[in-house]
Design a protein around this motif. Structure first.
Motif, PDB file in Angstrom:
ATOM      1  N   TYR A 188      -6.591   5.586  -5.073  1.00 11.95           N
ATOM      2  CA  TYR A 188      -6.451   5.991  -3.741  1.00 11.95           C
ATOM      3  C   TYR A 188      -6.743   7.655  -3.905  1.00 11.95           C
ATOM      4  O   TYR A 188      -5.734   8.750  -4.418  1.00 11.95           O
ATOM      5  CB  TYR A 188      -5.158   6.458  -2.933  1.00 11.95           C
ATOM      6  CG  TYR A 188      -4.138   4.349  -2.427  1.00 11.95           C
ATOM      7  CD1 TYR A 188      -5.069   3.837  -2.042  1.00 11.95           C
ATOM      8  CD2 TYR A 188      -2.753   4.541  -2.846  1.00 11.95           C
ATOM      9  CE1 TYR A 188      -4.881   2.745  -1.555  1.00 11.95           C
ATOM     10  CE2 TYR A 188      -2.557   2.934  -2.240  1.00 11.95           C
ATOM     11  CZ  TYR A 188      -3.622   1.778  -2.370  1.00 11.95           C
ATOM     12  OH  TYR A 188      -3.011   1.009  -1.205  1.00 11.95           O
ATOM     13  N   THR A 224      -2.861  -3.083  -0.950  1.00 14.16           N
ATOM     14  CA  THR A 224      -3.714  -4.226  -2.393  1.00 14.16           C
ATOM     15  C   THR A 224      -3.121  -5.082  -2.453  1.00 14.16           C
ATOM     16  O   THR A 224      -1.795  -5.768  -2.463  1.00 14.16           O
ATOM     17  CB  THR A 224      -2.880  -2.937  -3.265  1.00 14.16           C
ATOM     18  OG1 THR A 224      -3.926  -1.675  -3.004  1.00 14.16           O
ATOM     19  CG2 THR A 224      -3.437  -3.282  -4.777  1.00 14.16           C
ATOM     20  N   ASN A 255       0.867  -1.035  -0.265  1.00 14.16           N
ATOM     21  CA  ASN A 255       0.089  -0.066  -0.576  1.00 14.16           C
ATOM     22  C   ASN A 255       0.862   1.253  -0.343  1.00 14.16           C
ATOM     23  O   ASN A 255       1.925   1.341  -0.505  1.00 14.16           O
ATOM     24  CB  ASN A 255      -0.772   0.114   0.957  1.00 14.16           C
ATOM     25  CG  ASN A 255      -0.312   0.707   2.357  1.00 14.16           C
ATOM     26  OD1 ASN A 255       0.909   0.697   2.821  1.00 14.16           O
ATOM     27  ND2 ASN A 255      -0.667   1.330   3.066  1.00 14.16           N
ATOM     28  N   SER A 309      -5.623  -0.488  -6.940  1.00 14.61           N
ATOM     29  CA  SER A 309      -6.420   0.812  -6.168  1.00 14.61           C
ATOM     30  C   SER A 309      -6.291   1.667  -6.528  1.00 14.61           C
ATOM     31  O   SER A 309      -5.447   2.342  -7.357  1.00 14.61           O
ATOM     32  CB  SER A 309      -5.948   0.310  -4.799  1.00 14.61           C
ATOM     33  OG  SER A 309      -5.565  -0.525  -4.313  1.00 14.61           O
TER      34      SER A 309
END
Length: 207
Positions: free
Chosen positions: A179, A171, A151, A177
Motif C-alpha cells: 500500500y 487483499t 484491507n 499487498s
C-alpha cells in the motif's frame, strides 16, 4: 626500389585496406559509447527539468556544430580535430564529476528506498493497533494471513468515515499487498478494514 621499400609499401597497403576499415568503426563505436555513458551520468545527477534542458542543449550544440562545419568552405583537419577533442574531453569530464553523485530523485527519497511498515491480519485482527508512518512516501506492506479478505483504509478519525484519506485494495486470503499511502500531514488518524469495520480497527500516527 629495394626489397625493404617494397615490404614497407606492402605493409602500408595492408594497413590501409584491411586494418583501417575495421579500426576506424570500432574506435567510433567506443567513442560514442563513452560519450553516451558520460552524458547519461550527467542527466541522472540532475533534476528532471535540468536533465531535459541539458539534453536539448546538447542536441542543439550538435546541430549547430554540424551546420557550421558543413557551411564552412574550408576547415583544416587539425582545427576540426581540436574542436572534437575539446568537446569529448568536456563531456567526459562532466560525466566523471556526475558519476561521483547519486542519481537525483527529487526533493524526497526514492519510493523504492523507503522501507514499508509491516502489518498483517489474522483471526479477524490486525497485528497492531497502532501504525506509525512517516509524513512522506509512506508505504504499508500488508499481509493477509487470514481466511477472509481484508484491507486497510485510513480516515481522519473514527467519526469521519465518509471519505478515506487512503484506501488499500482488498487483499485476498494468503496474499500480500504493498500500500503506497503517500504523504499525510503529521498527526493522529484512524484505520479499519472495510470488510470488517467494527472488528478490525486501530490508530495511525504520522510523524
Amino acid at each position: 626500389m629495394t626489397s625493404h621499400d617494397t615490404e614497407r609499401a606492402e605493409r602500408a597497403e595492408i594497413r590501409e585496406r584491411a586494418i583501417l576499415p575495421v579500426l576506424i568503426p570500432v574506435l567510433a563505436i567506443v567513442l560514442v559509447e563513452i560519450l553516451v555513458f558520460s552524458l547519461s551520468r550527467v542527466l541522472l545527477a540532475t533534476g528532471e527539468m535540468r536533465a531535459v534542458g541539458i539534453a536539448l542543449g546538447a542536441a542543439l550544440a550538435i546541430l549547430i556544430g554540424a551546420s557550421a562545419i558543413a557551411a564552412a568552405d574550408r576547415m583544416k583537419t587539425a582545427s576540426l580535430a581540436a574542436l572534437l577533442v575539446l568537446a569529448v574531453l568536456a563531456v567526459v569530464a562532466a560525466g566523471a564529476v556526475a558519476a561521483q553523485k547519486p542519481p537525483f530523485y527529487g526533493s524526497g527519497p526514492p519510493k523504492s528506498a523507503v522501507p514499508g511498515v509491516e502489518v498483517s491480519a489474522q483471526n479477524l485482527a490486525f497485528s497492531t493497533k497502532e501504525i506509525k508512518l512517516p509524513a512522506n512516501n509512506a508505504v504499508i506492506d500488508f499481509k493477509n494471513a487470514d481466511k477472509q479478505p481484508h484491507n486497510i483504509a485510513i480516515f481522519p478519525n473514527k467519526n469521519s468515515l465518509t471519505k478515506a484519506l487512503f484506501r488499500g485494495d482488498i487483499t485476498q486470503p494468503g496474499a500480500s499487498s504493498v500500500y503506497k499511502v503517500g504523504s499525510l500531514t503529521p498527526g493522529a488518524y484512524y484505520f479499519h478494514c472495510d470488510v470488517h469495520p467494527t472488528q478490525m480497527t486501530g490508530s495511525v500516527v504520522v510523524t
